[in-house]
Design an enzyme around this catalytic site. Structure first.
Site, PDB file in Angstrom:
ATOM      1  N   LYS A  36       0.823  -1.220   0.000  1.00 53.54           N
ATOM      2  CA  LYS A  36       0.000   0.000   0.000  1.00 53.54           C
ATOM      3  C   LYS A  36       0.850   1.259   0.000  1.00 53.54           C
ATOM      4  CE  LYS A  36      -4.382  -1.813   1.322  1.00 53.54           C
ATOM      5  NZ  LYS A  36      -5.455  -1.945   2.276  1.00 53.54           N
TER       6      LYS A  36
ATOM      7  N   ARG B 236      -3.707  -9.929   4.856  1.00 53.76           N
ATOM      8  CA  ARG B 236      -4.109 -10.032   3.439  1.00 53.76           C
ATOM      9  C   ARG B 236      -2.942  -9.526   2.602  1.00 53.76           C
ATOM     10  NH1 ARG B 236      -6.440  -6.770  -0.440  1.00 53.76           N
ATOM     11  NH2 ARG B 236      -7.962  -7.784  -1.799  1.00 53.76           N
TER      12      ARG B 236
HETATM   13  C1  9MG Z   1     -10.158  -5.408  -1.136  1.00 53.40           C
HETATM   14  N1  9MG Z   1      -9.185  -4.841  -0.218  1.00 53.40           N
HETATM   15  C2  9MG Z   1      -8.166  -3.997  -0.533  1.00 53.40           C
HETATM   16  N2  9MG Z   1      -7.484  -3.667   0.587  1.00 53.40           N
HETATM   17  C3  9MG Z   1      -8.092  -4.337   1.617  1.00 53.40           C
HETATM   18  C4  9MG Z   1      -7.859  -4.408   2.988  1.00 53.40           C
HETATM   19  O1  9MG Z   1      -6.909  -3.704   3.581  1.00 53.40           O
HETATM   20  N3  9MG Z   1      -8.663  -5.198   3.730  1.00 53.40           N
HETATM   21  C5  9MG Z   1      -9.667  -5.899   3.160  1.00 53.40           C
HETATM   22  N4  9MG Z   1     -10.435  -6.662   3.962  1.00 53.40           N
HETATM   23  N5  9MG Z   1      -9.940  -5.854   1.842  1.00 53.40           N
HETATM   24  C6  9MG Z   1      -9.158  -5.085   1.098  1.00 53.40           C
END
Ligand code: 9MG
Length: 278
Positions: free
Chosen positions: A220, A254
């Site tokens: 990010k 994630r």
């Molecule tokens: C779809 N998506 C993109 N970034 C995300 C994040 O930080 N958390 C979750 N749950 N979905 C995300």
């Protein structure tokens, strides 16, 4: 703690990895990017072989400034992928804000719904409750197209926690069992760098609400802001961020780079076991 997702029960006594599978032409993720379902399926199978406990399949980019995608386009992108991976026996999460996509993906075998809008659309809670899927409720201030223009909070950690706990209670009232609910502070979704860092520092406060916490920090822009690196050079920063999140109570991370994250978490877990034994 155990997370129930459809017919699966995920043991969260050790941190788990959710692998990102973007079936979009415009995703910021080079490695996870594929508008072609066959390529997305191959990519997801690689992530599972690398140790992902869950694969999160999305057909709509939610990156800052992203345009909305029609329901028909989203379904055409994700359904073949969900179907193939579910047939493999994988724990498949569908990343969507649309109840119709949730319902179709669940019918195709998805065991979890990951919703950046925290099941806020009419009919979303009902779609998930009826199916017994796991749900990830994420916090977002605003909408993807405009969310980074002027994020504003009185106290970002308290505000995000209060929102997520309220959404979890609404889900429980709507028939989603507590052990099927995961909370996610939504790093980068209507947050400045200072907000994101405060949320990461304060993750323990969210974990104390009693639901498993999922953290999505992989590649990010906050990591770009800290390191000065472009998106395709943020592997080390992403792994460090995943470890920082887990050390503060995240149960699931994630990520795009599953293999590297799984290895780092294995080391963290081994050290932690010794630390816990005293
Ligand atoms: C779809 N998506 C993109 N970034 C995300 C994040 O930080 N958390 C979750 N749950 N979905 C995300």
């Amino acid at each position: 703690m155990t997370l129930r997702c459809g017919r699966f029960a995920l043991d969260l006594s050790r941190p788990r990895v959710m692998g990102i599978v973007n079936v979009t032409p415009d995703s910021f993720s080079a490695a996870g990017r594929s508008p072609d379902p066959a390529r997305a399926i191959d990519h997801a199978r690689r992530l599972l072989a690398d140790g992902a406990a869950i694969v999160d399949v999305g057909g709509e980019s939610t990156r800052p400034g992203a345009a909305d995608v029609s329901e028909a386009d989203e379904l055409a992108r994700v359904l073949p992928v969900v179907e193939a991976l579910a047939a493999d026996g994988a724990v498949v999460s569908i990343d969507t804000r649309k109840p119709a996509v949730m319902r179709a993906a669940i019918a195709a075998g998805a065991a979890m719904v990951n919703d950046v809008a925290a099941l806020g659309a009419p009919g979303a809670i009902e779609a998930c409750a009826a199916a017994g899927v796991g749900v990830c409720l994420m916090h977002m201030q605003g909408a993807p197209a405009t969310m980074q223009q002027a994020p504003d909070y009185a106290d970002v950690v308290a505000d995000v926690r209060a929102f997520l706990v309220a959404r979890a209670r609404a889900c429980e009232a709507g028939g989603i069992a507590a052990d099927r609910i995961v909370l996610d502070p939504g790093f980068g979704f209507g947050k400045t760098l200072a907000h994101n860092l405060a949320l990461l520092r304060g993750l323990g406060s969210l974990a104390a609400a009693g639901y498993p916490v999922l953290a999505g920090l992989s590649r990010k822009s906050m990591l770009g802001a800290v390191t000065g690196r472009p998106v395709d050079e943020r592997l080390a920063a992403s792994v460090a961020a995943a470890l920082a999140a887990v050390a503060r109570g995240a149960a699931i991370v994630r990520v795009h780079d599953v293999r590297e994250t799984v290895d780092a978490l294995a080391v963290w877990h081994a050290v932690q076991l010794e630390t816990d034994r005293g």
